[in-house]
Design an enzyme around this catalytic site. Structure first.
Site, PDB file in Angstrom:
ATOM      1  N   PHE A 156     -19.153  -5.486  -3.517  1.00 32.87           N
ATOM      2  CA  PHE A 156     -20.484  -6.037  -2.777  1.00 32.87           C
ATOM      3  C   PHE A 156     -21.608  -6.136  -3.824  1.00 32.87           C
ATOM      4  CE2 PHE A 156     -18.707  -6.501   1.920  1.00 32.87           C
ATOM      5  CZ  PHE A 156     -17.564  -7.460   1.500  1.00 32.87           C
ATOM      6  N   ARG A 209     -14.648   0.214   8.498  1.00 35.83           N
ATOM      7  CA  ARG A 209     -14.598   1.380   7.843  1.00 35.83           C
ATOM      8  C   ARG A 209     -15.730   2.365   7.850  1.00 35.83           C
ATOM      9  NH1 ARG A 209     -10.518  -0.918   7.222  1.00 35.83           N
ATOM     10  NH2 ARG A 209      -9.266  -1.407   5.296  1.00 35.83           N
ATOM     11  N   ARG A 223       0.872  -1.245  -0.071  1.00 33.55           N
ATOM     12  CA  ARG A 223       0.018  -0.117   0.094  1.00 33.55           C
ATOM     13  C   ARG A 223       0.635   1.175   0.002  1.00 33.55           C
ATOM     14  NH1 ARG A 223      -5.403  -2.032   2.014  1.00 33.55           N
ATOM     15  NH2 ARG A 223      -6.208  -0.143   2.224  1.00 33.55           N
ATOM     16  N   ARG A 225     -12.899  -2.177  -4.769  1.00 32.70           N
ATOM     17  CA  ARG A 225     -13.129  -1.683  -3.444  1.00 32.70           C
ATOM     18  C   ARG A 225     -14.541  -2.375  -2.960  1.00 32.70           C
ATOM     19  NH1 ARG A 225     -12.236   4.997  -4.267  1.00 32.70           N
ATOM     20  NH2 ARG A 225     -12.585   4.801  -6.585  1.00 32.70           N
ATOM     21  N   VAL A 226     -14.731  -2.147  -1.633  1.00 28.94           N
ATOM     22  CA  VAL A 226     -15.743  -3.324  -1.114  1.00 28.94           C
ATOM     23  C   VAL A 226     -17.070  -2.994  -1.228  1.00 28.94           C
ATOM     24  CG1 VAL A 226     -15.716  -1.649   1.052  1.00 28.94           C
ATOM     25  CG2 VAL A 226     -16.134  -4.147   1.120  1.00 28.94           C
ATOM     26  N   TYR A 275       0.842   4.185  -2.516  1.00 29.64           N
ATOM     27  CA  TYR A 275      -0.075   5.255  -2.360  1.00 29.64           C
ATOM     28  C   TYR A 275      -0.018   5.989  -1.317  1.00 29.64           C
ATOM     29  CZ  TYR A 275      -5.441   6.903  -2.124  1.00 29.64           C
ATOM     30  OH  TYR A 275      -6.340   7.304  -2.095  1.00 29.64           O
ATOM     31  N   ASP A 278      -4.044  -4.388   5.486  1.00 28.63           N
ATOM     32  CA  ASP A 278      -5.106  -3.805   5.685  1.00 28.63           C
ATOM     33  C   ASP A 278      -5.474  -3.267   7.046  1.00 28.63           C
ATOM     34  OD1 ASP A 278      -7.761  -4.570   3.633  1.00 28.63           O
ATOM     35  OD2 ASP A 278      -8.445  -4.420   5.667  1.00 28.63           O
ATOM     36  N   GLY A 290       3.223   7.957  -1.427  1.00 25.17           N
ATOM     37  CA  GLY A 290       2.795   9.093  -2.698  1.00 25.17           C
ATOM     38  C   GLY A 290       2.072  10.123  -1.861  1.00 25.17           C
ATOM     39  N   LYS A 291       0.835   9.943  -1.270  1.00 26.99           N
ATOM     40  CA  LYS A 291       0.002  10.936  -0.734  1.00 26.99           C
ATOM     41  C   LYS A 291       0.727  11.654   0.462  1.00 26.99           C
ATOM     42  CE  LYS A 291      -3.844  10.598  -3.020  1.00 26.99           C
ATOM     43  NZ  LYS A 291      -4.596  11.259  -3.960  1.00 26.99           N
TER      44      LYS A 291
HETATM   45  P1  NAD Z   1     -10.856   7.316  -9.540  1.00 30.53           P
HETATM   46  O1  NAD Z   1      -9.894   6.236  -9.583  1.00 30.53           O
HETATM   47  O2  NAD Z   1     -12.371   7.207 -10.003  1.00 30.53           O
HETATM   48  O3  NAD Z   1     -10.593   8.743 -10.002  1.00 30.53           O
HETATM   49  C1  NAD Z   1      -8.965   9.285 -10.221  1.00 30.53           C
HETATM   50  C2  NAD Z   1      -8.905   9.844 -11.399  1.00 30.53           C
HETATM   51  O4  NAD Z   1      -7.607  10.012 -11.644  1.00 30.53           O
HETATM   52  C3  NAD Z   1      -9.264   8.812 -12.629  1.00 30.53           C
HETATM   53  O5  NAD Z   1     -10.235   9.289 -13.443  1.00 30.53           O
HETATM   54  C4  NAD Z   1      -8.046   8.305 -13.535  1.00 30.53           C
HETATM   55  O6  NAD Z   1      -8.146   8.117 -14.787  1.00 30.53           O
HETATM   56  C5  NAD Z   1      -7.272   9.823 -13.270  1.00 30.53           C
HETATM   57  N1  NAD Z   1      -5.755   9.756 -13.057  1.00 30.53           N
HETATM   58  C6  NAD Z   1      -5.208   8.619 -12.640  1.00 30.53           C
HETATM   59  N2  NAD Z   1      -3.752   8.643 -12.867  1.00 30.53           N
HETATM   60  C7  NAD Z   1      -3.719   9.821 -13.348  1.00 30.53           C
HETATM   61  C8  NAD Z   1      -2.515  10.415 -14.235  1.00 30.53           C
HETATM   62  N3  NAD Z   1      -1.426  10.043 -14.136  1.00 30.53           N
HETATM   63  N4  NAD Z   1      -2.748  11.853 -15.148  1.00 30.53           N
HETATM   64  C9  NAD Z   1      -4.127  11.936 -15.190  1.00 30.53           C
HETATM   65  N5  NAD Z   1      -5.404  11.431 -14.418  1.00 30.53           N
HETATM   66  C10 NAD Z   1      -4.816  10.327 -13.809  1.00 30.53           C
HETATM   67  O7  NAD Z   1     -10.923   7.434  -7.867  1.00 30.53           O
HETATM   68  P2  NAD Z   1     -11.741   8.612  -6.829  1.00 30.53           P
HETATM   69  O8  NAD Z   1     -12.268   7.839  -5.889  1.00 30.53           O
HETATM   70  O9  NAD Z   1     -12.355   9.408  -7.610  1.00 30.53           O
HETATM   71  O10 NAD Z   1     -10.419   9.252  -6.411  1.00 30.53           O
HETATM   72  C11 NAD Z   1     -10.405  10.786  -6.427  1.00 30.53           C
HETATM   73  C12 NAD Z   1      -9.114  11.158  -5.579  1.00 30.53           C
HETATM   74  O11 NAD Z   1      -9.584  11.098  -4.231  1.00 30.53           O
HETATM   75  C13 NAD Z   1      -7.849  10.399  -5.544  1.00 30.53           C
HETATM   76  O12 NAD Z   1      -6.801  11.247  -5.613  1.00 30.53           O
HETATM   77  C14 NAD Z   1      -7.854   9.685  -4.331  1.00 30.53           C
HETATM   78  O13 NAD Z   1      -6.603   9.524  -3.969  1.00 30.53           O
HETATM   79  C15 NAD Z   1      -8.771  10.548  -3.552  1.00 30.53           C
HETATM   80  N6  NAD Z   1      -9.502   9.704  -2.432  1.00 30.53           N
HETATM   81  C16 NAD Z   1     -10.401   9.098  -2.669  1.00 30.53           C
HETATM   82  C17 NAD Z   1     -11.126   8.310  -1.742  1.00 30.53           C
HETATM   83  C18 NAD Z   1     -12.375   7.554  -1.990  1.00 30.53           C
HETATM   84  O14 NAD Z   1     -12.793   6.854  -1.035  1.00 30.53           O
HETATM   85  N7  NAD Z   1     -13.080   7.615  -3.185  1.00 30.53           N
HETATM   86  C19 NAD Z   1     -10.713   8.192  -0.477  1.00 30.53           C
HETATM   87  C20 NAD Z   1      -9.421   8.858  -0.229  1.00 30.53           C
HETATM   88  C21 NAD Z   1      -8.858   9.546  -1.104  1.00 30.53           C
HETATM   89  N1  UDP Z   2     -12.790  -6.016   1.330  1.00 26.91           N
HETATM   90  C1  UDP Z   2     -13.470  -6.874   1.497  1.00 26.91           C
HETATM   91  N2  UDP Z   2     -14.190  -7.631   0.317  1.00 26.91           N
HETATM   92  C2  UDP Z   2     -13.830  -7.167  -0.886  1.00 26.91           C
HETATM   93  C3  UDP Z   2     -13.273  -5.812  -0.761  1.00 26.91           C
HETATM   94  C4  UDP Z   2     -12.775  -5.351   0.305  1.00 26.91           C
HETATM   95  O1  UDP Z   2     -13.811  -7.525   2.586  1.00 26.91           O
HETATM   96  O2  UDP Z   2     -14.400  -7.724  -1.908  1.00 26.91           O
HETATM   97  C5  UDP Z   2     -12.279  -5.344   2.662  1.00 26.91           C
HETATM   98  C6  UDP Z   2     -11.093  -4.968   2.570  1.00 26.91           C
HETATM   99  O3  UDP Z   2     -10.180  -6.044   3.125  1.00 26.91           O
HETATM  100  C7  UDP Z   2     -11.112  -3.659   3.723  1.00 26.91           C
HETATM  101  C8  UDP Z   2     -12.483  -3.150   3.253  1.00 26.91           C
HETATM  102  O4  UDP Z   2     -13.410  -4.123   2.767  1.00 26.91           O
HETATM  103  O5  UDP Z   2     -10.853  -4.538   4.858  1.00 26.91           O
HETATM  104  C9  UDP Z   2     -12.242  -2.049   2.577  1.00 26.91           C
HETATM  105  O6  UDP Z   2     -11.502  -2.184   1.272  1.00 26.91           O
HETATM  106  P1  UDP Z   2     -11.492  -1.033  -0.096  1.00 26.91           P
HETATM  107  O7  UDP Z   2     -10.660  -1.832  -0.711  1.00 26.91           O
HETATM  108  O8  UDP Z   2     -12.908  -0.733  -0.242  1.00 26.91           O
HETATM  109  O9  UDP Z   2     -10.996   0.146   0.903  1.00 26.91           O
HETATM  110  P2  UDP Z   2      -9.762   0.425   2.081  1.00 26.91           P
HETATM  111  O10 UDP Z   2      -8.982  -0.746   2.152  1.00 26.91           O
HETATM  112  O11 UDP Z   2      -8.725   1.279   1.020  1.00 26.91           O
HETATM  113  O12 UDP Z   2     -10.080   1.231   2.831  1.00 26.91           O
END
Ligand code: NAD
Ligand code: UDP
Length: 324
Positions: free
Chosen positions: A193, A213, A144, A188-189, A147, A275, A150-151
């Protein structure tokens, strides 16, 4: 009356980005959506293409680009574990080089720039719920890390451009968010699901399902992001944005089966490495500084998401670009 701004949304064709673009366009802003479509497709924003205040640019944020804007929302980055682990080196480059490129642009244009950071900066947290002051427990060597680290570097870059170059920044730490336009195969979960339940397949529960979560509906999240961008310059964050109601993953599985109906059962699969065991945001800062509290309960948000999954042709979605 809202002042019309030129706004860049990187990752604007993604799940959250497309909702944000839709909202900004509806408010009358001049929106540039930049994306390389790694984890998304044009269909997410196709309905906006005909509008005169929306523009779509295919571009990779790891490469510099010359644009003139007033605000930048930096969302470009694969977000689902399966997506960001697909090419982990590229994931780190996207966060780090992407941050450098948008910060450079913000500096040149005197634009305000918001970073979509994540609860993953807290890693597998030893403090619960997570407050912004918590420095996290990230394994820098694990799968992980591309990610998480990087963030974390991106946050560091934002703070350093702010301190050194007075760039006007905002940092939001987003916790698990779900809703329509999640990629059905992102792993994603919530998407797994729902997709499994709708096909009558068994739901894959990783581990014993006792890990927790806190799930935020996308509309709530987008409201929080925009409040942060439009808030006072003295409040740059980081600020947690997420729903503070915590569920076990098993509870989520049971709720999805109840809402979808059908005969799916829950089957157990191994827990992925690193995880996080528990995750819940402390949102006191967002509540006091932004007046923001999520409004949509999980049951209602899940129902809306299930309705959307029923409305799409799942076969038209594909896993991340194989030759990426
Ligand atoms: P997503 O994957 O649907 O959206 C990410 C977008 O970025 C996609 O359209 C992808 O094509 C684009 N992308 C990826 N790499 C790229 C690159 N090198 N250049 C240009 N575009 C690029 O995911 P999301 O859930 O919409 O997430 C959006 C942002 O929010 C992300 O930065 C993510 O880290 C952050 N975030 C989301 C969640 C969540 O639960 N959804 C949680 C924490 C942080
Ligand atoms: N998870 C699960 N079944 C799935 C996908 C994910 O039980 O089919 C679990 C995963 O192990 C984690 C939680 O659900 O504990 C959330 O996972 P997700 O990938 O959505 O996000 P993140 O771990 O980044 O919060």
């Amino acid at each position: 009356m809202t002042q019309i701004k030129r706004i860049l949304v990187t990752g604007g064709a993604g799940f959250l980005g497309s909702h944000l673009c839709e909202r900004l366009v509806a408010q009358g802003h001049d929106v540039i959506c930049l994306d390389n479509f790694f984890t998304s497709q044009k269909t997410n924003v196709a309905h906006l293409l005909k509008l005169p205040n929306f523009e779509l640019v295919r571009h990779d944020v790891t490469q510099p680009i010359w644009l003139e804007v007033d605000q930048i929302y930096n969302l470009a980055c694969p977000a689902a574990p399966g997506h960001y682990q697909y090419n982990p080196i590229k994931t780190t480059k996207t966060s780090v080089l992407g941050a450098i490129n948008v910060l450079g642009m913000a500096r040149r244009c005197r634009a305000k720039v918001l970073q979509a950071s994540t609860s993953e900066v807290y890693g597998d947290p030893t403090e619960h719920p997570q407050r912004e002051s918590y420095r996290g427990s990230v394994n820098p060597l694990g799968p992980r890390a591309c990610y998480d680290e990087g963030k974390r570097v991106a946050e560091t870059l934002f703070m350093d451009y702010h301190r050194m170059n007075r760039v006007n920044i905002r940092i939001v730490r987003i916790f698990n968010t779900y809703g329509p336009r999640m990629h059905p195969f992102d792993g994603r979960v919530v998407s797994n699901f729902i997709r499994q339940a709708l096909r009558g397949e068994d739901l894959t529960l990783f581990g014993d399902g006792s890990q927790t979560r806190s799930f935020c509906y996308c509309d709530d999240l987008i409201e929080g992001i925009q409040r942060m961008m439009e808030g006072p310059d003295a409040f740059i964050g980081p600020v947690n944005l997420g729903n503070p109601v915590e569920f076990t993953v098993r509870e989520l599985a049971e709720l999805v089966i109840e809402l979808v109906g059908g005969r799916s059962k829950i089957v157990r699969q191994p827990l992925p490495v690193d995880d996080p065991v528990r995750r819940r945001p402390d949102i006191e800062l967002a509540q006091t500084r932004l007046g923001w509290t999520p409004q949509v309960p999980l049951r209602e948000g899940l129902q809306r998401t299930i309705d959307w999954f029923r409305s799409i042709e799942i076969e038209q979605y594909r896993p991340p670009t194989p030759n990426y």
